[in-house]
Each structure stands twice: as structure tokens, then as C-alpha cells.
Enzyme design. Structure first.
Site, short mmCIF file in Angstrom:
data_model
loop_
_atom_site.label_atom_id
_atom_site.label_comp_id
_atom_site.label_asym_id
_atom_site.label_seq_id
_atom_site.Cartn_x
_atom_site.Cartn_y
_atom_site.Cartn_z
N ASP A 7 0.87 -1.17 0.00
CA ASP A 7 0.00 0.00 0.00
C ASP A 7 0.91 1.22 0.00
OD1 ASP A 7 -2.46 1.56 0.44
OD2 ASP A 7 -1.66 1.84 2.46
N ASP A 9 -0.16 5.12 0.87
CA ASP A 9 -0.44 6.11 1.92
C ASP A 9 -0.49 5.44 3.29
OD1 ASP A 9 -1.51 8.75 0.32
OD2 ASP A 9 -2.03 6.90 -0.71
N ASP A 169 -1.72 -0.88 6.00
CA ASP A 169 -1.92 -0.17 7.27
C ASP A 169 -3.38 -0.08 7.67
OD1 ASP A 169 -2.66 1.70 5.23
OD2 ASP A 169 -2.39 3.33 6.67
#
Length: 228
Positions: A7, A9, A169
Site C-alpha cells: 500500500d 499512503d 496499514d
């Protein structure tokens, strides 16, 4: 080939400052001033543009889905104009990417950021060539947590989609990996890091220094047999 897919961001880079600045540009256009705060609202920012607009409007007591839809393109335009002012990579992120590639892994990105913006950010930061693939929110007709973007990122990185792992995240990343039948590693150093253990990923990552060995373990790579 085995692949490690990231991922973007909140995983590879803290992009929250630039995202919040773009959202606040929208709120100023609404006549409200700066509604979001870079410290308090970093976790919200990393959930995307629509979430920031929704959160800010609820804070103002004037949530309206139509306003979110109307200002989302405004937010994307503001973000594109200042996409890398505050963004920084998390400590050790790029070194871990380099080490994974040295160990023979394909390395890619699967993000729910629009592909053009992700491409722009990586190019502005001078790191696009460090990644073998990039799949964004609009690369395919579906986005995470649908497993198709993750599988496509693995394929474009030269790998077998069944032999990848996703580093992320959020619950979206955990759910994407589970839907694809592959391991997830969730970072515990981001704004929502304290919540990651409850999502029950295959592993938690406290620092990027540990990722290459985690990948070897989770993907069953024998370094001695591979000549590493």
C-alpha cells in the site's frame, strides 16, 4: 517469482500532511477555514479524500453526501498541485524495497489513490523506478478490498499472484490479502498503528528493517537454497 506488494499512503510514506492541506483548501472554499489538523487527523487523512471531507463536514455539523461528491474533484485538483510538500517515506522503507529486490523479489504498489496521482507522487519523489508495478484505485474497474488489484500488481511485477504478500496499514489491506488468499503484514508505526494487532494479520511490522526477513518467512523462501 515471489512478490511483495505495498500500500502507499500510511504504509510506505506519510502523505497525511499534503492530503489534509488539500482537504482544508476545500473547506476554505466552503467558507469554513481549516477544519482538519495535521496532528489530530492524520489517521483520517490516510483513509482517503472522501473520508476527509466526510469527517470534516461531520465535525462542522453539516454533513451532506452531495457536498462530498461535489468537492471530491476539487480536493484531487488541490492535492495534485501540491502533492509532495510534506510527504516523507517512513524510516527504512526504501532500503527495504532495495533489499527485497536484491533478494529476488518483485516489488509493487497497490493503492486506492488514483493511479495518475500515485504515479505523479512517486515520480516527484524520484522513486518510481524502485517499483516494478503500480496499480491504483482506477487502474481496474474495482479497487481494494477486491483482490483483483493486488493480483494485478503481482502480475505486473512479474510474479505469481498466489505467491505474494501485501504490506499495508488498514483493515482494507488485511481484507484484500485475505480475499486473495495471501499473507498480510500491517505496519504498527503509522497513525493507526495501535489498532493493527486487532486486525489479526499474519505479521506486524514495527520497522522496515525487519521486512525482508519477514517476507522470506511468510513466503517460504529459503535464502541458502536461493544463494542469498
Amino acid at each position: 517469482m515471489r512478490t511483495v506488494i505495498f500500500d502507499l499512503d500510511g504504509t510506505l510514506a506519510d502523505t497525511s500532511g499534503d492530503l489534509i492541506a488539500a482537504a482544508n483548501a476545500c473547506f476554505r472554499r466552503m467558507g469554513e477555514g481549516d477544519v482538519l489538523d495535521a496532528g489530530r487527523d492524520a489517521a483520517v487523512a490516510l483513509r482517503g479524500g472522501r473520508m476527509m471531507l466526510t469527517h470534516g463536514l461531520k465535525r462542522l455539523g453539516r454533513f451532506d453526501a452531495g457536498v462530498v461528491d461535489r468537492f471530491y474533484p476539487v480536493l484531487l485538483d488541490a492535492y495534485a498541485q501540491a502533492i509532495d510538500t510534506h510527504t516523507t517515506f517512513y524510516p527504512g522503507a526504501l532500503a527495504a524495497v532495495a533489499e527485497l529486490r536484491a533478494r529476488g523479489y518483485g516489488v509493487g504498489i497497490c493503492t486506492n489513490k488514483p493511479e495518475a496521482l500515485a504515479q505523479q507522487l512517486l515520480e516527484n519523489l524520484g522513486v518510481r523506478e524502485a517499483f516494478d508495478s503500480l496499480v491504483g484505485a482506477d487502474t481496474l474497474p474495482v479497487r481494494k478490498p477486491d483482490p483483483a488489484p493486488l493480483r494485478e500488481a503481482a502480475r505486473r511485477a512479474g510474479g505469481d499472484p498466489a505467491r505474494c504478500l501485501l504490506v499495508g496499514d488498514s483493515d482494507t489491506d488485511r481484507d484484500t490479502a485475505r480475499a486473495a488468499g495471501v499473507p498480510s503484514v500491517l505496519v504498527s508505526f503509522g497513525p493507526a498503528g495501535d489498532d493493527m494487532a486487532a486486525l489479526d494479520p499474519e505479521a506486524l511490522l514495527t520497522h522496515f528493517d525487519h521486512l525482508p526477513d519477514l517476507a522470506d518467512r511468510l513466503l517460504g523462501r529459503n535464502r541458502a537454497a536461493a544463494g542469498a
